[in-house]
Scaffold this motif. Sequence first.
Motif, short mmCIF file in Angstrom:
data_model
loop_
_atom_site.label_atom_id
_atom_site.label_comp_id
_atom_site.label_asym_id
_atom_site.label_seq_id
_atom_site.Cartn_x
_atom_site.Cartn_y
_atom_site.Cartn_z
N ASN A 108 0.84 -1.18 -0.14
CA ASN A 108 0.01 -0.05 0.04
C ASN A 108 0.81 1.27 0.05
OD1 ASN A 108 -2.67 -1.39 0.00
ND2 ASN A 108 -2.15 -2.00 2.28
N SER A 109 2.23 1.11 0.29
CA SER A 109 3.09 2.24 0.06
C SER A 109 3.45 2.56 -1.31
CB SER A 109 4.13 1.92 0.86
OG SER A 109 5.30 2.93 1.03
N ALA A 110 3.90 4.09 -1.56
CA ALA A 110 4.34 4.29 -2.73
C ALA A 110 5.48 3.72 -3.26
CB ALA A 110 4.60 5.86 -2.60
N LEU A 111 5.41 3.27 -4.45
CA LEU A 111 6.36 2.30 -5.02
C LEU A 111 7.86 2.96 -4.93
CD1 LEU A 111 6.79 -0.14 -6.48
CD2 LEU A 111 6.67 0.81 -8.66
N PHE A 112 7.94 4.55 -5.07
CA PHE A 112 9.24 5.09 -4.86
C PHE A 112 9.77 5.02 -3.41
CE2 PHE A 112 11.68 9.19 -4.19
CZ PHE A 112 12.49 8.96 -5.33
N ASN A 113 9.07 4.97 -2.57
CA ASN A 113 9.45 4.84 -1.08
C ASN A 113 9.81 3.26 -0.87
OD1 ASN A 113 8.85 7.36 -0.25
ND2 ASN A 113 6.66 6.94 0.38
N ARG A 114 9.13 2.42 -1.45
CA ARG A 114 9.69 0.82 -1.25
C ARG A 114 10.94 0.87 -2.06
NH1 ARG A 114 4.95 -2.68 -3.56
NH2 ARG A 114 6.29 -4.42 -2.50
N TYR A 115 11.12 1.46 -3.12
CA TYR A 115 12.50 1.39 -3.97
C TYR A 115 13.65 1.89 -2.90
CZ TYR A 115 11.49 -0.35 -8.52
OH TYR A 115 11.17 -1.27 -9.55
N ARG A 116 13.19 3.00 -2.19
CA ARG A 116 14.18 3.64 -1.32
C ARG A 116 14.44 2.62 -0.16
NH1 ARG A 116 13.54 10.14 0.19
NH2 ARG A 116 16.06 9.35 0.59
N ALA A 117 13.66 1.90 0.44
CA ALA A 117 14.00 0.96 1.33
C ALA A 117 14.90 -0.10 0.72
CB ALA A 117 12.60 0.37 1.97
N MET A 118 14.36 -0.51 -0.67
CA MET A 118 15.28 -1.60 -1.39
C MET A 118 16.71 -1.37 -1.19
SD MET A 118 15.00 -2.71 -5.25
CE MET A 118 13.09 -2.64 -5.05
N PHE A 119 17.15 -0.21 -1.69
CA PHE A 119 18.46 0.59 -1.95
C PHE A 119 18.94 0.65 -0.64
CE2 PHE A 119 16.74 1.28 -6.06
CZ PHE A 119 17.28 0.36 -6.90
N SER A 120 18.51 0.86 0.49
CA SER A 120 19.06 0.98 1.71
C SER A 120 19.28 -0.22 2.28
CB SER A 120 18.26 1.63 2.83
OG SER A 120 18.12 2.81 2.65
N LEU A 121 18.66 -1.42 2.07
CA LEU A 121 19.02 -2.87 2.35
C LEU A 121 20.15 -3.16 1.77
CD1 LEU A 121 15.34 -4.17 2.77
CD2 LEU A 121 16.98 -3.97 4.65
N ARG A 122 20.14 -2.90 0.28
CA ARG A 122 21.34 -3.27 -0.54
C ARG A 122 22.53 -2.74 0.07
NH1 ARG A 122 22.25 -0.43 -5.91
NH2 ARG A 122 22.69 1.26 -4.19
N ASN A 123 22.43 -1.42 0.41
CA ASN A 123 23.58 -0.53 0.85
C ASN A 123 24.19 -1.31 2.20
OD1 ASN A 123 23.51 0.82 -1.52
ND2 ASN A 123 22.81 2.65 -0.65
N ILE A 124 23.01 -1.67 3.06
CA ILE A 124 23.51 -2.29 4.57
C ILE A 124 24.35 -3.75 4.06
CG2 ILE A 124 22.55 -3.63 6.52
CD1 ILE A 124 20.35 -1.26 6.26
N GLY A 125 23.78 -4.45 3.33
CA GLY A 125 24.57 -5.68 2.92
C GLY A 125 24.75 -6.98 3.66
N THR A 126 24.11 -7.09 4.82
CA THR A 126 24.18 -8.14 5.74
C THR A 126 23.51 -9.27 5.21
OG1 THR A 126 22.63 -7.33 7.04
CG2 THR A 126 24.79 -6.67 7.54
N THR A 127 23.50 -10.48 5.38
CA THR A 127 22.86 -11.80 5.30
C THR A 127 21.19 -11.38 5.65
OG1 THR A 127 24.56 -12.99 5.58
CG2 THR A 127 22.26 -14.07 5.91
N GLU A 128 21.20 -10.75 6.91
CA GLU A 128 19.84 -10.35 7.52
C GLU A 128 19.04 -9.46 6.22
OE1 GLU A 128 17.20 -8.36 11.10
OE2 GLU A 128 19.39 -8.48 11.11
#
Length: 238
Positions: A108-128
């Motif tokens: 239900n969230s804006a796709l742009f905000n979900r993409y922002r979360a995606m790239f934050s997780l990528r940058n964190i880079g841990t197994t989790e």
Amino acid sequence: MVNPYAVPKLVEVLENTEQEPMVRHEAGEALGAIGCVDAVPVLEKYKDDSVIEVAETCQLALERIKWLQSEDKESEKLSENPYSSTDPAPPSTNMDINNLKIQLLDENSALFNRYRAMFSLRNIGTTEAVQALAQGLKCSSALFRHEIAYVLGQMQHKACVQELKENLCDEKENPMVRHECAEALGAIATEECTKILEQYLQDKERVVKESCVVALDMSEYEQSKEFQYADSLTKLNS
């Protein structure tokens, strides 16, 4: 390359409704990456395109250009992109994996905000973080699933092989998603990945078949002594 010189040709490709949706998607994404305000009218024109992947791409590109033009952009403390890619959205300012996962999977969230979360997780880079991202391969948007697969390919982490395999093996899956899953498996380059890719070298979808050929070449290079030597030198000099 982020070169405005390409804008007219990219507009031409996006406007060609006879062109493959995947190609039109790439043109729209490139316009967003370049960030030129001259591209706004054509992106507005196709933000409601009948091909949902093209429509969502244009919506994201418009949001990225809007973000680039915003006055508070400079004040945001963003995580560093270790891959030097120009992404469809900037990372989120949030760095909590659980919160990012909730944002990522919120349909239900804006796709742009979900993409922002995606790239934050990528940058964190841990197994989790990888495991959180892999759950995105079950979300409803094919464009979103394709970008998740692309990001997992960048990360080259073994923790997501099973999820990538499931989407590649699903013949009902969007070919664009299967293509990115194949390339991600080629980048991860384990023996298991090679066996998975070999099963789809004769897939009925041309883009999937060709992606598996390319992915196997990538995998062979990643495992080669030449690559290991070059990678070791890079790490020593970093």
